[in-house]
Design a protein around this motif. Structure first.
Motif, PDB file in Angstrom:
ATOM      1  N   LEU A  78      -1.832 -21.851  10.399  1.00  0.00           N
ATOM      2  CA  LEU A  78      -1.147 -21.302   9.558  1.00  0.00           C
ATOM      3  C   LEU A  78      -1.798 -21.832   8.366  1.00  0.00           C
ATOM      4  N   GLN A  79      -2.223 -23.259   8.306  1.00  0.00           N
ATOM      5  CA  GLN A  79      -2.370 -23.898   6.986  1.00  0.00           C
ATOM      6  C   GLN A  79      -3.650 -23.411   6.258  1.00  0.00           C
ATOM      7  N   THR A  80      -4.315 -22.337   7.013  1.00  0.00           N
ATOM      8  CA  THR A  80      -5.560 -21.548   6.276  1.00  0.00           C
ATOM      9  C   THR A  80      -5.201 -20.337   5.551  1.00  0.00           C
ATOM     10  N   PHE A  81      -3.655 -19.959   5.823  1.00  0.00           N
ATOM     11  CA  PHE A  81      -3.421 -18.495   5.277  1.00  0.00           C
ATOM     12  C   PHE A  81      -2.622 -18.891   3.875  1.00  0.00           C
ATOM     13  N   ARG A  82      -2.323 -17.844   3.238  1.00  0.00           N
ATOM     14  CA  ARG A  82      -1.620 -17.908   2.027  1.00  0.00           C
ATOM     15  C   ARG A  82      -0.692 -16.888   2.101  1.00  0.00           C
ATOM     16  N   PHE A  83       0.639 -17.053   1.832  1.00  0.00           N
ATOM     17  CA  PHE A  83       1.795 -16.261   2.025  1.00  0.00           C
ATOM     18  C   PHE A  83       2.663 -15.912   1.003  1.00  0.00           C
ATOM     19  N   LYS A  84       3.167 -14.810   0.714  1.00  0.00           N
ATOM     20  CA  LYS A  84       4.035 -14.484  -0.522  1.00  0.00           C
ATOM     21  C   LYS A  84       5.090 -15.448  -0.702  1.00  0.00           C
ATOM     22  N   ASN A  85       5.481 -15.844  -1.814  1.00  0.00           N
ATOM     23  CA  ASN A  85       6.818 -16.902  -1.991  1.00  0.00           C
ATOM     24  C   ASN A  85       7.960 -15.959  -1.992  1.00  0.00           C
ATOM     25  N   THR A  86       8.230 -16.176  -0.423  1.00  0.00           N
ATOM     26  CA  THR A  86       9.802 -15.259  -0.377  1.00  0.00           C
ATOM     27  C   THR A  86      10.699 -16.270   0.325  1.00  0.00           C
ATOM     28  N   THR A  87      11.935 -15.922   0.197  1.00  0.00           N
ATOM     29  CA  THR A  87      12.935 -16.592   1.189  1.00  0.00           C
ATOM     30  C   THR A  87      12.530 -16.644   2.633  1.00  0.00           C
ATOM     31  N   MET A  88      12.342 -15.330   2.979  1.00  0.00           N
ATOM     32  CA  MET A  88      11.990 -15.198   4.621  1.00  0.00           C
ATOM     33  C   MET A  88      10.769 -16.048   5.059  1.00  0.00           C
ATOM     34  N   VAL A  89       9.556 -16.129   4.025  1.00  0.00           N
ATOM     35  CA  VAL A  89       8.437 -16.900   4.277  1.00  0.00           C
ATOM     36  C   VAL A  89       8.857 -18.572   4.225  1.00  0.00           C
ATOM     37  N   SER A  90       9.673 -18.684   3.468  1.00  0.00           N
ATOM     38  CA  SER A  90       9.882 -20.248   3.074  1.00  0.00           C
ATOM     39  C   SER A  90      10.880 -20.507   4.538  1.00  0.00           C
ATOM     40  N   ASN A  91      11.756 -19.922   4.694  1.00  0.00           N
ATOM     41  CA  ASN A  91      12.657 -20.094   5.956  1.00  0.00           C
ATOM     42  C   ASN A  91      11.538 -20.167   7.029  1.00  0.00           C
ATOM     43  N   LEU A  92      10.755 -19.326   7.476  1.00  0.00           N
ATOM     44  CA  LEU A  92       9.776 -19.382   8.487  1.00  0.00           C
ATOM     45  C   LEU A  92       9.074 -20.791   8.426  1.00  0.00           C
ATOM     46  N   LEU A  93       8.477 -21.121   7.487  1.00  0.00           N
ATOM     47  CA  LEU A  93       7.667 -22.212   7.205  1.00  0.00           C
ATOM     48  C   LEU A  93       8.429 -23.474   7.334  1.00  0.00           C
ATOM     49  N   THR A  94       9.797 -23.373   6.908  1.00  0.00           N
ATOM     50  CA  THR A  94      10.640 -24.827   7.373  1.00  0.00           C
ATOM     51  C   THR A  94      10.684 -24.754   8.847  1.00  0.00           C
ATOM     52  N   LEU A  95      11.174 -23.669   9.433  1.00  0.00           N
ATOM     53  CA  LEU A  95      11.251 -23.467  10.915  1.00  0.00           C
ATOM     54  C   LEU A  95       9.972 -24.258  11.772  1.00  0.00           C
ATOM     55  N   TRP A  96       8.928 -23.951  11.149  1.00  0.00           N
ATOM     56  CA  TRP A  96       7.658 -24.476  11.754  1.00  0.00           C
ATOM     57  C   TRP A  96       7.112 -25.736  11.319  1.00  0.00           C
ATOM     58  N   LYS A  97       8.122 -26.544  10.247  1.00  0.00           N
ATOM     59  CA  LYS A  97       7.645 -27.787   9.853  1.00  0.00           C
ATOM     60  C   LYS A  97       6.664 -27.894   9.144  1.00  0.00           C
ATOM     61  N   MET A  98       6.390 -26.880   8.326  1.00  0.00           N
ATOM     62  CA  MET A  98       4.955 -26.837   7.415  1.00  0.00           C
ATOM     63  C   MET A  98       5.248 -27.633   6.283  1.00  0.00           C
ATOM     64  N   PRO A  99       4.264 -28.312   5.660  1.00  0.00           N
ATOM     65  CA  PRO A  99       4.538 -29.104   4.460  1.00  0.00           C
ATOM     66  C   PRO A  99       5.020 -28.581   3.369  1.00  0.00           C
ATOM     67  N   LYS A 100       5.875 -29.091   2.239  1.00  0.00           N
ATOM     68  CA  LYS A 100       6.314 -28.549   1.212  1.00  0.00           C
ATOM     69  C   LYS A 100       5.322 -28.025   0.230  1.00  0.00           C
ATOM     70  N   THR A 101       3.988 -28.536   0.374  1.00  0.00           N
ATOM     71  CA  THR A 101       2.840 -28.080  -0.568  1.00  0.00           C
ATOM     72  C   THR A 101       2.026 -27.075   0.279  1.00  0.00           C
ATOM     73  N   PHE A 102       2.709 -26.267   1.133  1.00  0.00           N
ATOM     74  CA  PHE A 102       2.086 -25.040   1.510  1.00  0.00           C
ATOM     75  C   PHE A 102       1.595 -24.120   0.587  1.00  0.00           C
ATOM     76  N   ARG A 103       0.486 -23.221   0.900  1.00  0.00           N
ATOM     77  CA  ARG A 103      -0.213 -22.403   0.017  1.00  0.00           C
ATOM     78  C   ARG A 103       0.525 -21.044  -0.068  1.00  0.00           C
ATOM     79  N   LEU A 104       1.633 -21.021  -1.028  1.00  0.00           N
ATOM     80  CA  LEU A 104       2.223 -19.809  -1.300  1.00  0.00           C
ATOM     81  C   LEU A 104       1.771 -19.132  -2.683  1.00  0.00           C
ATOM     82  N   TYR A 105       1.757 -17.854  -2.869  1.00  0.00           N
ATOM     83  CA  TYR A 105       1.483 -17.238  -4.240  1.00  0.00           C
ATOM     84  C   TYR A 105       2.801 -16.405  -4.621  1.00  0.00           C
ATOM     85  N   GLY A 106       2.869 -16.048  -5.851  1.00  0.00           N
ATOM     86  CA  GLY A 106       3.972 -15.313  -6.314  1.00  0.00           C
ATOM     87  C   GLY A 106       3.920 -13.926  -5.755  1.00  0.00           C
ATOM     88  N   CYS A 107       5.122 -13.081  -5.996  1.00  0.00           N
ATOM     89  CA  CYS A 107       5.492 -12.051  -5.357  1.00  0.00           C
ATOM     90  C   CYS A 107       4.510 -11.033  -6.474  1.00  0.00           C
TER      91      CYS A 107
END
Length: 83
Positions: free
Chosen positions: A54-83
């Motif tokens: 997952l750390q190799t991917f870039r996801f859109k910065n949405t609420t669903m993605v943020s919730n999923l990444l929190t559930l998977w205990k990913m770091p706060k500095t995860f690679r997200l990009y604007g919608c």
């Protein structure tokens, strides 16, 4: 087959692939090397594999993605990009 690129479908496919791979490896180790891992160890290896991928991917910065990444205990500095 639906080829969605949403965060949940990507994680689902990673989960299926990593689980299949590690269970196959465990099966081979039990048959040919007489070694066993506990189910908890196997689960932990699968989770680490998915988190690393997952750390190799870039996801859109949405609420669903943020919730999923929190559930998977990913770091706060995860690679997200604007919608």
């Amino acid at each position: 087959m639906d080829h969605k690129r949403t965060a949940i479908s990507v994680i689902g496919r990673l989960l299926l692939a990593a689980t299949s791979y590690h269970i196959w490896i465990e099966r081979n180790n039990r048959l040919f090397k007489n070694s066993r891992r506990s189910p908890e160890d196997l689960r932990d290896i699968i989770m680490v594999t998915i988190r690393l991928k997952l750390q190799t991917f870039r996801f859109k910065n949405t609420t669903m993605v943020s919730n999923l990444l929190t559930l998977w205990k990913m770091p706060k500095t995860f690679r997200l990009y604007g919608c």
